[in-house]
Design a protein around this motif. Structure first.
Motif, PDB file in Angstrom:
ATOM      1  N   ALA A  97       0.946  -1.159   0.025  1.00 52.93           N
ATOM      2  CA  ALA A  97      -0.028   0.124  -0.111  1.00 52.93           C
ATOM      3  C   ALA A  97       0.645   1.252   0.039  1.00 52.93           C
ATOM      4  CB  ALA A  97      -0.871  -0.073   1.151  1.00 52.93           C
ATOM      5  N   ALA A  98       2.069   1.092   0.466  1.00 55.06           N
ATOM      6  CA  ALA A  98       2.862   2.469   0.830  1.00 55.06           C
ATOM      7  C   ALA A  98       3.147   3.271  -0.502  1.00 55.06           C
ATOM      8  CB  ALA A  98       4.084   2.107   1.277  1.00 55.06           C
ATOM      9  N   PRO A  99       3.466   2.596  -1.618  1.00 51.49           N
ATOM     10  CA  PRO A  99       3.823   3.388  -2.758  1.00 51.49           C
ATOM     11  C   PRO A  99       2.688   4.102  -3.282  1.00 51.49           C
ATOM     12  CG  PRO A  99       4.619   1.247  -3.075  1.00 51.49           C
ATOM     13  CD  PRO A  99       3.852   1.055  -1.881  1.00 51.49           C
ATOM     14  N   HIS A 100       1.520   3.800  -2.802  1.00 48.26           N
ATOM     15  CA  HIS A 100       0.307   4.500  -3.377  1.00 48.26           C
ATOM     16  C   HIS A 100      -0.330   5.560  -2.268  1.00 48.26           C
ATOM     17  CE1 HIS A 100       0.202   1.592  -6.765  1.00 48.26           C
ATOM     18  NE2 HIS A 100       0.243   0.601  -5.652  1.00 48.26           N
ATOM     19  N   GLY A 101       0.453   5.747  -1.312  1.00 45.73           N
ATOM     20  CA  GLY A 101      -0.245   6.624  -0.216  1.00 45.73           C
ATOM     21  C   GLY A 101      -1.165   6.004   0.552  1.00 45.73           C
ATOM     22  N   ILE A 102      -1.732   4.677   0.605  1.00 43.05           N
ATOM     23  CA  ILE A 102      -2.790   4.107   1.390  1.00 43.05           C
ATOM     24  C   ILE A 102      -2.433   3.717   2.753  1.00 43.05           C
ATOM     25  CG2 ILE A 102      -4.486   2.329   1.061  1.00 43.05           C
ATOM     26  CD1 ILE A 102      -4.074   2.465  -1.827  1.00 43.05           C
ATOM     27  N   THR A 103      -3.418   3.965   3.712  1.00 42.65           N
ATOM     28  CA  THR A 103      -3.176   3.551   4.966  1.00 42.65           C
ATOM     29  C   THR A 103      -3.811   2.302   4.948  1.00 42.65           C
ATOM     30  OG1 THR A 103      -3.080   5.726   5.783  1.00 42.65           O
ATOM     31  CG2 THR A 103      -3.695   4.208   7.329  1.00 42.65           C
ATOM     32  N   ILE A 104      -3.116   1.177   5.835  1.00 41.82           N
ATOM     33  CA  ILE A 104      -3.731  -0.256   6.358  1.00 41.82           C
ATOM     34  C   ILE A 104      -4.234   0.315   7.727  1.00 41.82           C
ATOM     35  CG2 ILE A 104      -3.210  -2.320   6.921  1.00 41.82           C
ATOM     36  CD1 ILE A 104      -3.154  -1.653   3.938  1.00 41.82           C
ATOM     37  N   LEU A 105      -5.510  -0.297   7.756  1.00 42.96           N
ATOM     38  CA  LEU A 105      -6.166  -0.122   9.123  1.00 42.96           C
ATOM     39  C   LEU A 105      -6.423  -1.344   9.774  1.00 42.96           C
ATOM     40  CD1 LEU A 105      -8.803   2.688   8.488  1.00 42.96           C
ATOM     41  CD2 LEU A 105      -6.766   2.892   9.507  1.00 42.96           C
ATOM     42  N   ILE A 106      -6.383  -1.573  11.124  1.00 44.71           N
ATOM     43  CA  ILE A 106      -6.798  -2.696  11.788  1.00 44.71           C
ATOM     44  C   ILE A 106      -8.076  -2.534  12.750  1.00 44.71           C
ATOM     45  CG2 ILE A 106      -5.007  -4.085  11.277  1.00 44.71           C
ATOM     46  CD1 ILE A 106      -3.852  -3.420  14.015  1.00 44.71           C
ATOM     47  N   GLU A 107      -8.796  -3.275  12.973  1.00 46.26           N
ATOM     48  CA  GLU A 107      -9.945  -2.735  13.809  1.00 46.26           C
ATOM     49  C   GLU A 107     -10.512  -3.923  14.694  1.00 46.26           C
ATOM     50  OE1 GLU A 107     -14.717  -1.406  13.528  1.00 46.26           O
ATOM     51  OE2 GLU A 107     -13.781  -2.451  11.914  1.00 46.26           O
ATOM     52  N   PRO A 108     -10.506  -3.789  16.041  1.00 40.13           N
ATOM     53  CA  PRO A 108     -10.691  -4.558  17.035  1.00 40.13           C
ATOM     54  C   PRO A 108     -12.365  -4.701  17.113  1.00 40.13           C
ATOM     55  CG  PRO A 108      -9.325  -2.954  18.141  1.00 40.13           C
ATOM     56  CD  PRO A 108      -9.665  -2.585  16.926  1.00 40.13           C
ATOM     57  N   LEU A 109     -12.755  -6.071  17.115  1.00 39.86           N
ATOM     58  CA  LEU A 109     -14.351  -5.970  16.903  1.00 39.86           C
ATOM     59  C   LEU A 109     -14.581  -6.541  18.500  1.00 39.86           C
ATOM     60  CD1 LEU A 109     -14.718  -7.776  13.467  1.00 39.86           C
ATOM     61  CD2 LEU A 109     -14.715  -5.308  14.071  1.00 39.86           C
ATOM     62  N   ASN A 110     -15.967  -6.397  18.786  1.00 41.57           N
ATOM     63  CA  ASN A 110     -16.365  -6.921  20.024  1.00 41.57           C
ATOM     64  C   ASN A 110     -16.797  -8.504  20.226  1.00 41.57           C
ATOM     65  OD1 ASN A 110     -19.723  -7.284  20.136  1.00 41.57           O
ATOM     66  ND2 ASN A 110     -19.260  -5.443  19.051  1.00 41.57           N
ATOM     67  N   VAL A 130       4.701  -4.409  13.867  1.00 44.91           N
ATOM     68  CA  VAL A 130       4.681  -4.373  12.401  1.00 44.91           C
ATOM     69  C   VAL A 130       5.699  -3.185  12.111  1.00 44.91           C
ATOM     70  CG1 VAL A 130       3.452  -4.006  10.383  1.00 44.91           C
ATOM     71  CG2 VAL A 130       2.622  -5.303  12.170  1.00 44.91           C
ATOM     72  N   GLY A 131       5.518  -2.198  12.835  1.00 51.73           N
ATOM     73  CA  GLY A 131       6.616  -1.061  12.525  1.00 51.73           C
ATOM     74  C   GLY A 131       6.482  -0.286  11.438  1.00 51.73           C
ATOM     75  N   ALA A 132       5.621  -0.344  10.750  1.00 49.38           N
ATOM     76  CA  ALA A 132       4.941   0.489   9.520  1.00 49.38           C
ATOM     77  C   ALA A 132       4.341   1.852   9.833  1.00 49.38           C
ATOM     78  CB  ALA A 132       4.153  -0.380   8.466  1.00 49.38           C
ATOM     79  N   THR A 133       4.915   2.633   9.049  1.00 46.65           N
ATOM     80  CA  THR A 133       4.208   4.071   9.366  1.00 46.65           C
ATOM     81  C   THR A 133       2.957   4.249   8.591  1.00 46.65           C
ATOM     82  OG1 THR A 133       5.403   4.862   7.235  1.00 46.65           O
ATOM     83  CG2 THR A 133       6.479   5.203   9.204  1.00 46.65           C
ATOM     84  N   ASN A 134       2.399   3.287   7.870  1.00 46.86           N
ATOM     85  CA  ASN A 134       1.239   3.378   7.059  1.00 46.86           C
ATOM     86  C   ASN A 134       0.261   2.500   7.744  1.00 46.86           C
ATOM     87  OD1 ASN A 134       2.557   1.555   5.555  1.00 46.86           O
ATOM     88  ND2 ASN A 134       1.251   1.665   3.900  1.00 46.86           N
ATOM     89  N   LEU A 135       0.647   1.922   9.010  1.00 42.36           N
ATOM     90  CA  LEU A 135      -0.544   0.933   9.698  1.00 42.36           C
ATOM     91  C   LEU A 135      -1.103   1.674  10.697  1.00 42.36           C
ATOM     92  CD1 LEU A 135      -1.938  -1.599   9.996  1.00 42.36           C
ATOM     93  CD2 LEU A 135       0.333  -2.403  11.502  1.00 42.36           C
ATOM     94  N   ALA A 136      -2.434   1.790  10.850  1.00 40.69           N
ATOM     95  CA  ALA A 136      -3.109   2.669  11.828  1.00 40.69           C
ATOM     96  C   ALA A 136      -4.218   1.851  12.418  1.00 40.69           C
ATOM     97  CB  ALA A 136      -3.576   3.873  11.417  1.00 40.69           C
ATOM     98  N   LEU A 137      -4.859   2.341  13.593  1.00 42.63           N
ATOM     99  CA  LEU A 137      -5.871   1.780  14.176  1.00 42.63           C
ATOM    100  C   LEU A 137      -7.367   2.351  13.870  1.00 42.63           C
ATOM    101  CD1 LEU A 137      -7.388   0.174  16.800  1.00 42.63           C
ATOM    102  CD2 LEU A 137      -6.773   2.300  18.032  1.00 42.63           C
TER     103      LEU A 137
END
Length: 269
Positions: A129-142, A164-171
């Motif tokens: 995703a990084a070359p395209h400026g896309i953020t990867i998200l992860i989501e906790p589910l109940n 993971v240590g990637a700058t384009n990984l977020a919550l």
């Protein structure tokens, strides 16, 4: 002041996805997001987004074989090839539609092997995703809506982001899920703001419009303003009827309804 994104996985589901985007524009939303848009060609979706001027904030990787109970693939040690194909598909669709982020769904799994598999697949997704400026998200589910889902809490998500240590990984901070699992939304938002890529909301515990229940969303929206969050917030709730009839929670909507009622009473008088 908060702005809002319509999650078209739940809102205007009686319409086609292009028609739902137009409905969101007419209702005053500032952006849209969806779950699995893959039945609509990316070219068609891109054209409607251009027509309305609404950005697409996010979409999900495919869940897998839903008939067999899949709810994501990326933490399943024996499904790595399928998980990566779903990641590739989601990123390609996001590129074609100028979508800002991709939610990589973990699936039903547990244990060290699942953890290691998810970390490896998230690194793969972030690199792609990084070359395209896309953020990867992860989501906790109940645990009520998704019992057995691998990712359950924001602490677990934070540990994964650090590992993971990637700058384009977020919550993906979904207030509905976090309230059911952890509560303490104000402190959680303050503590995690540095890793939050998107915020979603719905009433708790019924996941309906955010105008009732145990979370006072005017406070949450004001807090996010205070914390400097400046992106549209995702309205991901189940309307239980016509979506347009549930939008009184939006700033300006309730006031407009009050004015219409007052005008009606004045005419009758």
């Amino acid at each position: 002041m908060a702005t809002f994104s319509a999650n078209l996985g739940f809102l205007w589901t009686e319409l086609s996805l292009p028609a739902a985007i137009r409905a969101a524009k007419a209702a005053g939303f500032d952006a849209v997001e969806c779950h699995w848009p893959y039945d609509v060609s990316a070219l068609t979706l891109a054209a409607v987004l251009h027509e309305t001027g609404l950005p697409m904030l996010g979409l999900n990787t495919r869940r897998g074989d839903t008939g067999a109970g899949d709810n994501g693939l990326s933490a399943l040690p024996d499904r790595v090839d399928e998980a990566r194909a779903a990641i590739d598909e989601a990123i390609a669709y996001a590129v074609a539609t100028d979508t800002a982020s991709v939610h990589v769904m973990a699936g039903f799994a547990e244990g060290a092997d699942a953890h290691n598999t998810f970390v490896t697949n998230l690194r793969y997704a972030c690199d792609a995703a990084a070359p395209h400026g896309i953020t990867i998200l992860i989501e906790p589910l109940n645990r009520y809506d998704a019992p057995g889902y691998f990712l359950r809490t924001t602490d677990q998500a934070l540990d994964l982001i650090v590992e993971v240590g990637a700058t384009n990984l977020a919550l993906m901070f979904d207030c509905y899920h976090v309230q059911l699992m952890e509560g303490d939304l104000s402190h959680r938002l303050r503590d995690l703001m540095r890793v939050i890529g998107h915020v979603q909301f719905a009433s708790v515990p019924d996941r309906a419009a955010p105008d009732h229940g145990e979370v006072h969303y005017p406070h949450i929206f004001a807090l996010l303003d205070e914390l400097g969050y400046d992106r549209p917030l995702g309205a991901e709730y189940k309307p239980g009827g016509p979506t347009d009839a549930t939008l009184g929670w939006m700033p300006g909507k309730a006031q407009s309804a009050d004015k219409r009622r007052s005008a009606g009473r004045a005419r009758k008088a």
